[in-house]
Design an enzyme around this catalytic site. Structure first.
Site, mmCIF file in Angstrom:
data_model
loop_
_atom_site.group_PDB
_atom_site.id
_atom_site.type_symbol
_atom_site.label_atom_id
_atom_site.label_comp_id
_atom_site.label_asym_id
_atom_site.label_seq_id
_atom_site.Cartn_x
_atom_site.Cartn_y
_atom_site.Cartn_z
ATOM 1 N N THR A 184 0.843 -1.212 0.000
ATOM 2 C CA THR A 184 0.000 0.000 0.000
ATOM 3 C C THR A 184 0.869 1.249 0.000
ATOM 4 O O THR A 184 0.615 2.207 -0.751
ATOM 5 C CB THR A 184 -0.913 0.003 1.252
ATOM 6 O OG1 THR A 184 -1.733 -1.153 1.204
ATOM 7 C CG2 THR A 184 -1.796 1.237 1.319
ATOM 8 N N ASN B 71 -3.657 -12.311 2.965
ATOM 9 C CA ASN B 71 -3.522 -13.330 4.027
ATOM 10 C C ASN B 71 -4.822 -13.520 4.804
ATOM 11 O O ASN B 71 -5.065 -14.570 5.368
ATOM 12 C CB ASN B 71 -2.324 -13.109 4.953
ATOM 13 C CG ASN B 71 -2.115 -11.670 5.311
ATOM 14 O OD1 ASN B 71 -3.002 -10.857 5.094
ATOM 15 N ND2 ASN B 71 -0.942 -11.355 5.837
ATOM 16 N N CYS B 72 -5.672 -12.504 4.761
ATOM 17 C CA CYS B 72 -6.976 -12.656 5.436
ATOM 18 C C CYS B 72 -7.824 -13.752 4.783
ATOM 19 O O CYS B 72 -8.751 -14.286 5.401
ATOM 20 C CB CYS B 72 -7.756 -11.347 5.406
ATOM 21 S SG CYS B 72 -6.797 -9.950 6.020
ATOM 22 N N THR C 227 9.644 6.495 13.002
ATOM 23 C CA THR C 227 10.281 5.791 14.129
ATOM 24 C C THR C 227 11.202 6.770 14.863
ATOM 25 O O THR C 227 11.203 7.975 14.575
ATOM 26 C CB THR C 227 11.130 4.605 13.629
ATOM 27 O OG1 THR C 227 12.226 5.147 12.873
ATOM 28 C CG2 THR C 227 10.321 3.663 12.749
ATOM 29 N N PRO D 151 14.738 9.743 12.070
ATOM 30 C CA PRO D 151 13.915 10.657 11.258
ATOM 31 C C PRO D 151 13.667 10.187 9.829
ATOM 32 O O PRO D 151 12.707 10.620 9.209
ATOM 33 C CB PRO D 151 14.719 11.970 11.267
ATOM 34 C CG PRO D 151 16.088 11.610 11.726
ATOM 35 C CD PRO D 151 15.958 10.379 12.577
ATOM 36 N N ILE E 238 13.354 6.889 8.942
ATOM 37 C CA ILE E 238 12.783 5.526 8.897
ATOM 38 C C ILE E 238 11.368 5.569 9.456
ATOM 39 O O ILE E 238 11.127 6.072 10.558
ATOM 40 C CB ILE E 238 13.642 4.517 9.699
ATOM 41 C CG1 ILE E 238 15.083 4.514 9.174
ATOM 42 C CG2 ILE E 238 13.032 3.119 9.606
ATOM 43 C CD1 ILE E 238 16.014 3.564 9.907
ATOM 44 N N TYR E 239 10.454 5.058 8.664
ATOM 45 C CA TYR E 239 9.041 4.981 9.056
ATOM 46 C C TYR E 239 8.671 3.508 9.247
ATOM 47 O O TYR E 239 9.359 2.617 8.727
ATOM 48 C CB TYR E 239 8.162 5.606 7.963
ATOM 49 C CG TYR E 239 8.356 7.105 7.852
ATOM 50 C CD1 TYR E 239 7.421 7.981 8.371
ATOM 51 C CD2 TYR E 239 9.511 7.635 7.263
ATOM 52 C CE1 TYR E 239 7.601 9.363 8.296
ATOM 53 C CE2 TYR E 239 9.702 8.999 7.173
ATOM 54 C CZ TYR E 239 8.754 9.865 7.690
ATOM 55 O OH TYR E 239 8.937 11.212 7.626
ATOM 56 N N ALA E 240 7.625 3.272 9.970
ATOM 57 C CA ALA E 240 7.197 1.871 10.153
ATOM 58 C C ALA E 240 5.680 1.821 10.292
ATOM 59 O O ALA E 240 5.060 2.751 10.828
ATOM 60 C CB ALA E 240 7.861 1.250 11.385
ATOM 61 N N ASP F 42 1.588 -4.527 11.591
ATOM 62 C CA ASP F 42 1.584 -5.373 12.785
ATOM 63 C C ASP F 42 2.825 -5.185 13.654
ATOM 64 O O ASP F 42 2.827 -5.557 14.829
ATOM 65 C CB ASP F 42 1.530 -6.855 12.367
ATOM 66 C CG ASP F 42 0.181 -7.245 11.794
ATOM 67 O OD1 ASP F 42 -0.698 -6.364 11.707
ATOM 68 O OD2 ASP F 42 0.010 -8.425 11.434
#
Ligand code: FAD
Length: 824
Positions: A15, A42-43, A275, A278, A280-282, A285
């Site tokens: 996404t 996976n759902c 995160t 500065p 790095i985003y996450a 789950d």
């Protein structure tokens, strides 16, 4: 050129990558995915195992080729990121096909590595036949194992949503299933009594449910398969064991990179999904965000939040200031023919956070009962005692659960109160909803409490502190017969106005009906009469769901390895067969409003002949148990009960079994007649004790009242009717109604009669008027002798409602049809 690198190519990763491309056509976007597939559903995995989704490729929502063609994204499957050097803006990637490792630089990095199933370190966990389910290869392995070993039995460890979905789908595939859950309930996002409705559903579909017992070890079975050994020492056998014990974040990479982690190892992010680094985003789950109701950090592993977080992260990676507002945990699961959903906080969560809250539960229908196909729906709301802000909601039903939970989730997102729920204008036409939508109804009920129009006692409070209250059951006699609380006083709601005097004014009366609607009305009557009253939230249905023990027996293995799981894969329990020629009368009791189908059955049974079969279709899930209990108590026979697409179809044989009747030389009649000649209380009591007993056993009973017996039928306050002098004198001298009759012996100027009434009250024996009302409810015919009435000047208007006027011919006709006649 700016390079965005995404780790993980499924829900969050795919996404985010697509969104990045839509925002930045000039950037380089690389997605690295450890597995062989990207962007798969996976759902849908459980449903592919069960065969609902037949085309495995349908799970592949996209492919590297499609993502390249449509979005110009460089997708590298079977490429695992093994290190992040945040200071250098570099990652190390291992090509799992070639085994080589290379370094890739990035400008901004997004981590969406997901979570891995929790695998407890118990003996035997590595044995062949033990599985987890997260990916398409996991699914393939499970399907292959089932086919290769010809699996017939399975054990699902964990009663969360994946566990329950797998239970249903393994059964659909033809396996017998046991679900083992350490906690006392499945689906811990739901409050206990709501989850308990699922317990009944699971068991009714032949799945063995073991609650409050955890996995201790797994051993190779003696004959074949595996033995799952539980904490209690109990053993359950399975050719396949599925571990569905929740997930743990895949955050090892983040930890090694020095990113901040939460107490349970989730990657900590701010509201822009950034995160502690500065660049790095996450998302997904692996991260911990905030709960929108409690404001506390939370990690909720669901696809919806992962997708929305990905969009927010992508926005912020390109410099747009988007904010992720937190998670409500809105989720939904289908469990056989029921659906359960929740949003916001549950009782445990609010209690843990020390947030004060009230709850209310209602039972309604997904659309108006008169339109075909209506099914019951139960809604519980949790709300603030001050101001009524909605804090959480849970819904269990067959149809319309998705729509209802989505309305409530939207209300929660907008921080609406239960007062707002009253006012929501929701779409209605008979096939959809109701003019008073169930969401409006739960709003009415919750605000009644805030306005002090009603006081609510919950099932827990009644179960724990029942002795503090008087319990007033206002259901009909037929419902009361099926089951009631010990010590409860039974006054049907239609009689309460006349019988208020029977209630001890020093007590607080908890009014109980089946779902709460009649109880609320009675509570209002009591309170306006100056009595202390409350109602049981959710009524008898909720109380019963929460307090009924599981029916599953201890699963000790027999020689054949059988362990008590029911053989109900076809969802049909055939219990007996009627005579081939039995006539079948159909009754559609779907969508019936309270008091529900059992009353309709009761009434229709009065109209059909013994030996005929009543085939009832009902949408109320409780009917499955009610029908069995009712038949047992009334001498009718439940021939079969099956469920199909949310409908329960019961076949009930009226009265004595047809085989018995056929074997008899002469047909056995099923009716009794009595002449009630005496006007004395004890004799009239005897007549009604016998009449009620016979009626309860499915017999047709006719009471013929003549001479002094007519007094029992008189209204206490009859209307003024024209009479001559003699008739008026008779009227003055004779007792007016059942309550004025006297004992035949030991009357002692009325003292003995009063003593007898007091003894009956203390022993909770129904008074004569109560017995008479019950008899009428059960269909006992009361016939007043026309000739005696004429002689004594008693007019029809003076008799209680429901009495027929008849002559000797009517009585003789009845005795001819009956097999016993008494004179009292
Ligand atoms: P994932 O979608 O799991 O993607 C993570 C990917 O990252 C994985 O493919 C993994 O291989 C890859 N990866 C990890 N580490 C690395 C690395 N170092 N290098 C490269 N790649 C890596 N949610 C719902 O809301 N509703 C449902 O009905 C529902 N049903 C589900 C049924 C099942 C059987 C399962 C397993 C999950 C279900 N979920 C459901 C949960 C939902 O699928 C997840 O919440 C969602 O997929 C999380 O997205 P994610 O991107 O965080 O992780």
């Amino acid at each position: 050129m700016t390079r965005y690198v995404v780790v993980g190519g499924v829900a969050g990763g795919a996404t985010a990558a697509a969104r990045l491309r839509r925002l930045r056509e000039d950037a380089e976007i690389v997605v690295l995915e450890r597995g062989p597939y990207v962007s798969f559903a996976n759902c849908g995995l459980p449903y592919c195992i069960g065969g609902v989704i037949q085309d495995r490729d349908a799970l592949l929502v996209s492919t590297p080729e499609k993502l390249k063609a449509e979005f110009d994204i460089d997708v590298r499957t079977r490429h695992e990121v093994v290190a992040v050097r945040a200071g250098d803006h570099e990652i190390d990637v291992r090509d799992l096909t070639s085994g080589s490792t290379y370094t890739l630089s990035y400008d901004k990095l997004l981590l969406s590595p997901g979570a891995k199933p929790f695998v407890p370190p118990v003996p035997g966990i590595d044995l062949e036949g033990v599985f987890t389910l997260r990916t398409i290869p996991d699914m393939d392995r499970i399907k292959q194992h089932i086919d290769e070993v010809g699996a017939q039995e399975s054990v699902v460890v964990g009663g969360g949503f994946i566990g329950l979905e797998m239970a249903e789908n393994l059964q659909r595939r033809g396996l017998r299933v046991t679900v083992v859950e350490l906690l006392p309930q499945v689906m811990t996002a739901l409050d206990y009594e709501m989850a308990a409705m699922l317990h009944a559903e699971v068991e009714d579909h032949g799945v063995q449910l073991i609650l409050g017992d955890g996995l201790a070890s797994i051993a190779q079975g003696e004959a074949r398969g595996l033995d799952v050994i539980l904490g209690s020492g109990r053993r359950v056998r399975g050719d396949l064991v599925l571990l569905a014990l929740g997930v743990r974040p895949e955050s090892e990479l983040a930890r090694l990179a020095g990113l901040a982690l939460g107490p349970r190892g989730h990657i900590v992010v701010d509201s822009s999904m950034r995160t502690s680094d500065p660049d790095i985003y996450a998302v997904g789950d692996a991260v911990q965000t905030y709960h929108r109701v409690t404001g506390q950090p939370c990690a909720i592993p669901l696809a919806g939040p992962a997708n929305r977080q990905a969009r927010v992260a992508a926005d912020n990676m390109v410099g747009r200031g988007s904010v992720y507002p937190g998670t409500l945990g809105t989720s939904i699961v289908q469990v056989f023919e029921r659906t359960a959903a929740c949003t916001g906080a549950n009782s445990d969560m609010l209690t843990r956070e020390g947030l004060p809250f009230l709850t209310h539960t209602i039972h309604s229908h997904d659309h108006v009962g008169y339109y075909p196909g209506a099914t019951p729906i139960t809604i519980k709301v949790l709300y603030a005692p001050e101001g009524g802000r909605l804090l959480g909601a849970q819904v269990v039903g067959t149809n319309g659960v998705d729509r209802t939970i989505d309305v409530l989730a939207t209300a929660l997102s907008s921080e609406l109160s239960v007062h707002d729920l009253e006012e929501l204008e929701l779409a209605y036409a008979p096939p959809f909803g109701a003019a008073k939508d169930p969401v409006n109804l739960v709003g009415f009920a919750a605000t009644n409490r805030l306005r002090d129009d009603s006081q609510v006692v919950t099932w827990e409070s009644l179960a724990k502190n029942g002795d503090q209250y008087g319990i007033l059951d206002v259901r009909s006699a037929a419902e009361w017969e099926i089951g009631h609380l010990e010590g409860a006083v039974h006054i049907p709601n239609t009689e309460i106005r006349q019988r208020l005097g029977e209630l001890d004014a020093s007590k607080t009366w908890v009014c109980i009906c089946r779902i709460g609607r009649r109880a609320y009305v009675v509570e209002r009557i009591l309170r306006q009469a100056g009595l202390k009253a409350a109602m049981l939230a959710g009524g008898w249905d909720t109380y019963l769901a929460a307090t009924s023990p599981l029916s599953t027996k201890e699963g000790t293995m027999d020689a054949d390895g059988g362990d008590g799981r029911q053989e109900t894969l076809a969802q049909t329990v055939a219990l007996a067969e009627p005579a081939a020629a039995a006539s079948v009368v159909e009754l559609d009791a779907c969508g019936l409003q309270c008091p529900g189908p059992i009353m309709a059955v009761y009434q229709r049974m009065q109209t059909i002949e013994a030996g005929a079969v009543l085939q009832v279709t009902a949408s109320d899930p409780g009917f499955r148990r009610d029908a069995a209990a009712w038949c047992e108590r009334t001498g009718n026979r439940l021939l079969s009960i099956e469920s199909d697409d949310g409908r329960i179809v019961a076949r009930i044989l009226k009265g004595a079994p047809t085989q018995v009747a056929a074997a008899s030389p002469t047909p056995v009649s099923n009716s009794k007649t009595m002449v009630v000649f005496s006007g004395e209380m004890d004799k009239a009591l005897a007549a009604f004790v016998i009449a009620n007993g016979a009626a309860a056993m499915g017999q047709q009973v006719t009471l013929f009242f003549t001479f002094w017996g007519l007094n029992a039928l008189r209204k206490p306050q009859g209307p003024r009717v024209p009479k001559n002098l003699v008739e008026r004198m008779f009227g003055w001298m004779l007792p007016k109604g059942a309550n004025r009759l006297k004992l035949s012996q030991l009357n002692m100027g009325g003292l003995g009669t009063q003593m007898m009434k007091a003894v009956m009250r203390s022993k909770r024996i129904d008074s004569l008027p109560e017995m008479m009302a019950k008899a009428q409810e059960q269909g006992v015919r009361l016939i007043a002798c026309q000739m005696s009435m004429d002689m004594m000047g008693i007019k029809p208007e003076e008799l209680i409602d429901g009495v027929e006027i008849g002559g000797v011919a009517t009585f003789i006709n009845e005795t001819d049809r009956g097999n016993a006649s008494l004179f009292i």
